[in-house]
Design an enzyme around this catalytic site. Structure first.
Site, PDB file in Angstrom:
ATOM      1  N   ASN A 121       0.822  -1.222   0.000  1.00 42.78           N
ATOM      2  CA  ASN A 121       0.000   0.000   0.000  1.00 42.78           C
ATOM      3  C   ASN A 121       0.851   1.266   0.000  1.00 42.78           C
ATOM      4  OD1 ASN A 121      -2.325  -1.490  -0.062  1.00 42.78           O
ATOM      5  ND2 ASN A 121      -2.504  -1.601   2.173  1.00 42.78           N
TER       6      ASN A 121
ATOM      7  N   ARG B 242      -1.620 -10.800  -5.098  1.00 37.51           N
ATOM      8  CA  ARG B 242      -1.635  -9.333  -5.192  1.00 37.51           C
ATOM      9  C   ARG B 242      -0.863  -8.704  -4.039  1.00 37.51           C
ATOM     10  NH1 ARG B 242      -6.868  -7.209  -4.314  1.00 37.51           N
ATOM     11  NH2 ARG B 242      -5.618  -5.349  -4.279  1.00 37.51           N
TER      12      ARG B 242
HETATM   13  C1  UD1 Z   1      -8.260   1.512   2.474  1.00 43.19           C
HETATM   14  C2  UD1 Z   1      -7.835   1.588   3.932  1.00 43.19           C
HETATM   15  C3  UD1 Z   1      -6.335   1.536   3.988  1.00 43.19           C
HETATM   16  C4  UD1 Z   1      -5.870   0.255   3.305  1.00 43.19           C
HETATM   17  C5  UD1 Z   1      -6.412   0.190   1.880  1.00 43.19           C
HETATM   18  C6  UD1 Z   1      -6.063  -1.124   1.189  1.00 43.19           C
HETATM   19  C7  UD1 Z   1      -8.852   2.852   5.752  1.00 43.19           C
HETATM   20  C8  UD1 Z   1      -9.381   4.144   6.215  1.00 43.19           C
HETATM   21  N1  UD1 Z   1      -8.354   2.821   4.503  1.00 43.19           N
HETATM   22  O1  UD1 Z   1      -7.693   2.586   1.768  1.00 43.19           O
HETATM   23  O2  UD1 Z   1      -5.864   1.574   5.323  1.00 43.19           O
HETATM   24  O3  UD1 Z   1      -4.490   0.202   3.293  1.00 43.19           O
HETATM   25  O4  UD1 Z   1      -7.831   0.289   1.906  1.00 43.19           O
HETATM   26  O5  UD1 Z   1      -6.868  -2.157   1.600  1.00 43.19           O
HETATM   27  O6  UD1 Z   1      -8.868   1.883   6.473  1.00 43.19           O
HETATM   28  N2  UD1 Z   1     -14.655   6.506   0.510  1.00 43.19           N
HETATM   29  C9  UD1 Z   1     -15.671   7.268  -0.022  1.00 43.19           C
HETATM   30  N3  UD1 Z   1     -15.352   8.163  -0.999  1.00 43.19           N
HETATM   31  C10 UD1 Z   1     -14.080   8.319  -1.451  1.00 43.19           C
HETATM   32  C11 UD1 Z   1     -13.057   7.531  -0.904  1.00 43.19           C
HETATM   33  C12 UD1 Z   1     -13.378   6.625   0.087  1.00 43.19           C
HETATM   34  O7  UD1 Z   1     -16.838   7.141   0.357  1.00 43.19           O
HETATM   35  O8  UD1 Z   1     -13.853   9.159  -2.362  1.00 43.19           O
HETATM   36  C13 UD1 Z   1     -14.986   5.509   1.553  1.00 43.19           C
HETATM   37  C14 UD1 Z   1     -14.760   4.087   1.053  1.00 43.19           C
HETATM   38  O9  UD1 Z   1     -15.869   3.591   0.387  1.00 43.19           O
HETATM   39  C15 UD1 Z   1     -14.472   3.333   2.314  1.00 43.19           C
HETATM   40  C16 UD1 Z   1     -13.722   4.358   3.150  1.00 43.19           C
HETATM   41  O10 UD1 Z   1     -14.077   5.649   2.620  1.00 43.19           O
HETATM   42  O11 UD1 Z   1     -15.663   3.039   2.963  1.00 43.19           O
HETATM   43  C17 UD1 Z   1     -12.199   4.138   3.162  1.00 43.19           C
HETATM   44  O12 UD1 Z   1     -11.699   4.553   2.003  1.00 43.19           O
HETATM   45  P1  UD1 Z   1     -10.171   4.876   1.708  1.00 43.19           P
HETATM   46  O13 UD1 Z   1      -9.339   5.080   2.907  1.00 43.19           O
HETATM   47  O14 UD1 Z   1     -10.197   5.924   0.668  1.00 43.19           O
HETATM   48  O15 UD1 Z   1      -9.807   3.525   1.017  1.00 43.19           O
HETATM   49  P2  UD1 Z   1      -8.444   3.134   0.451  1.00 43.19           P
HETATM   50  O16 UD1 Z   1      -7.646   4.295   0.015  1.00 43.19           O
HETATM   51  O17 UD1 Z   1      -8.690   2.017  -0.489  1.00 43.19           O
END
Ligand code: UD1
Length: 417
Positions: A23, A397
């Site tokens: 990540n 992955r």
């Molecule tokens: C997330 C994890 C991160 C992990 C990665 C890989 C958290 C906070 N984030 O990061 O630690 O390393 O997955 O598995 O635990 N969301 C929205 N709108 C947006 C962006 C996000 O609603 O524009 C929501 C997502 O649907 C989700 C949450 O916010 O419910 C967490 O999102 P985010 O931290 O952005 O996800 P990743 O970056 O994938």
């Protein structure tokens, strides 16, 4: 299609090193397109997600070379600002190329990343932040057409500390002559690692790792060498494996501070945990005990990525453990597969109740996502008999040399083609 064969109930013994963080390395690789010189990234794991990211970099005009954990990106003309849909779909993190490409060329065209196996993955926070930074974004036939219009100082307040949105803001803001403040930014260690990389290239980012980040951009990026931070989720997976199978292991090359909620939970479960500067020594003998409710939260809370491997160990604990998944909608898909191995798990929405059983039993199970797949391996290591795990593309992955590392601890695990 290959499967993993695991013959469980063998206590694990020895030392295992943790590779660089997936990540962390993916946004760092995206950031290399800003640089006009050579970038050298060390401690880079050999993962299918890394290979997909290198394909995107090549498509954008870079020469990218991987050997023995070192990625070298040679300077080149960024001939293209478009990431084709087929590459976008290979990995969710492709969305961080948006900020980096915009900073480099002022324009970007890419498709929506779409949903994934964990449920819907909206990017509204990414897009609204980029709009606040002066990017005009329109949508045509599922493609996002983005172009930089105005550059000004900006203060962005995220309604949720999204990791991906914080990274996209940093990647764009570090390439514009303005100051950007991000309030309620994600505090994950991977954000600090990205900031460290961008600062080495010549940007000025302060506050990464806190909720308040200040970014002052530059237009001249120095060649950079960087060592990727250790993968805290891989570390959590090996620790969960020892919790499930028993034994005594030193998990090395990690930062124990990044793992503190996971270590507390394992200690509560009855594992002996001794954290050194970059090592965790874990001993598990006797039956595991149940843990108090585990709620996934943004960092420094309990990581959503460690929920599945810890659940696999909790399936063998004496008593009941409750998991509340607060980050992703569909993150209990491994639970059904664990039940096939004899676990007692009830899932209701974002809550899973695990009543520990004395034994799990090997059977055929399928990985449906990355950490869920790792959880099946953790359960198999603690189970009686042989477990066959399919769906290894998910595990590949995020885990480099997964079976080799577990075999070095005495696990009876083979990849069967
Ligand atoms: C997330 C994890 C991160 C992990 C990665 C890989 C958290 C906070 N984030 O990061 O630690 O390393 O997955 O598995 O635990 N969301 C929205 N709108 C947006 C962006 C996000 O609603 O524009 C929501 C997502 O649907 C989700 C949450 O916010 O419910 C967490 O999102 P985010 O931290 O952005 O996800 P990743 O970056 O994938």
């Amino acid at each position: 299609m290959s499967v993993l064969s695991i013959k469980g109930s063998v206590p694990l013994q020895g030392r295992v090193g943790v590779h660089g963080s997936k990540n962390s390395v993916l946004p760092i690789l995206a950031a290399t397109i800003l640089c006009d010189g050579q970038s050298v990234i060390r401690n880079c794991p050999e993962l299918s997600d890394v290979k997909s990211t290198l394909r995107i970099l090549r498509r954008l005009g870079r020469r990218a070379h991987y050997q023995d954990g070192v990625v070298t990106i040679e300077p080149g003309k960024t001939s293209c600002c478009e990431v084709p849909e087929r590459l976008m779909r290979e990995l969710r993190s492709s969305v961080v190329f948006l900020g980096a490409i915009l900073a480099k060329t002022g324009q970007a065209v890419m498709s929506y990343p779409g949903g994934c196996e964990l449920g819907p993955r909206p990017i509204d926070l990414h897009l609204s932040s980029l709009r606040q930074l002066g990017i005009e974004i329109t949508e045509q036939n599922g493609n996002l057409i983005c172009s930089a219009k105005k550059v000004h100082d900006t203060e962005i307040h995220l309604s949720f500390p999204s990791v991906g949105a914080t990274e996209n803001i940093m990647l764009y803001a570090c390439g514009i002559p303005a100051t950007t403040r991000v309030c309620n930014a994600a505090r994950e260690p991977e954000i600090e690692d990205l900031a460290c990389f961008l600062n080495s290239m010549g940007c000025s980012i302060r506050g990464a790792g806190s909720s308040d980040i200040f970014i002052h951009g530059t237009d001249s990026f120095r060649p950079v060498q960087h060592r990727v931070m250790p993968d805290r989720i891989v570390a959590a997976t090996y620790l969960s494996a020892v919790a499930a199978a028993g034994g005594e292991v030193w998990v090395e090359d990690l930062n124990p501070e990044h793992l503190s909620p996971v270590l507390s939970v394992l200690a509560e479960a009855g594992c002996e945990i001794d954290a050194g500067a970059d090592t965790v020594h874990i001993i598990r003998d006797g039956q595991l005990k149940s843990m108090s409710s585990i709620r996934t939260m943004p960092y420094p809370g309990f990581p959503t990525d460690a929920q599945a491997p810890i659940m696999a160990a909790a399936a063998l604990a004496k008593g009941t453990t409750v998991f509340v998944e607060n980050i992703f909608e569909s993150r209990f898909r491994h639970a059904g597969e664990l039940v096939r191995m004899g676990a007692d798990i009830q899932v209701e929405g974002h809550v899973a109740v695990i009543c520990g059983v004395p034994k799990l039993y090997g059977t055929h199970v399928g990985a449906t996502d990355l950490r869920g797949g790792a959880a099946l391996a953790v359960a198999a290591l603690g189970a009686k008999g042989e477990t066959i795990i399919s769906g290894l593309n998910h595990i590949d992955r995020g885990y480099d040399k997964f079976e080799e590392n577990l075999r070095s601890l005495g696990a009876r695990i083979e990849r069967v083609v």
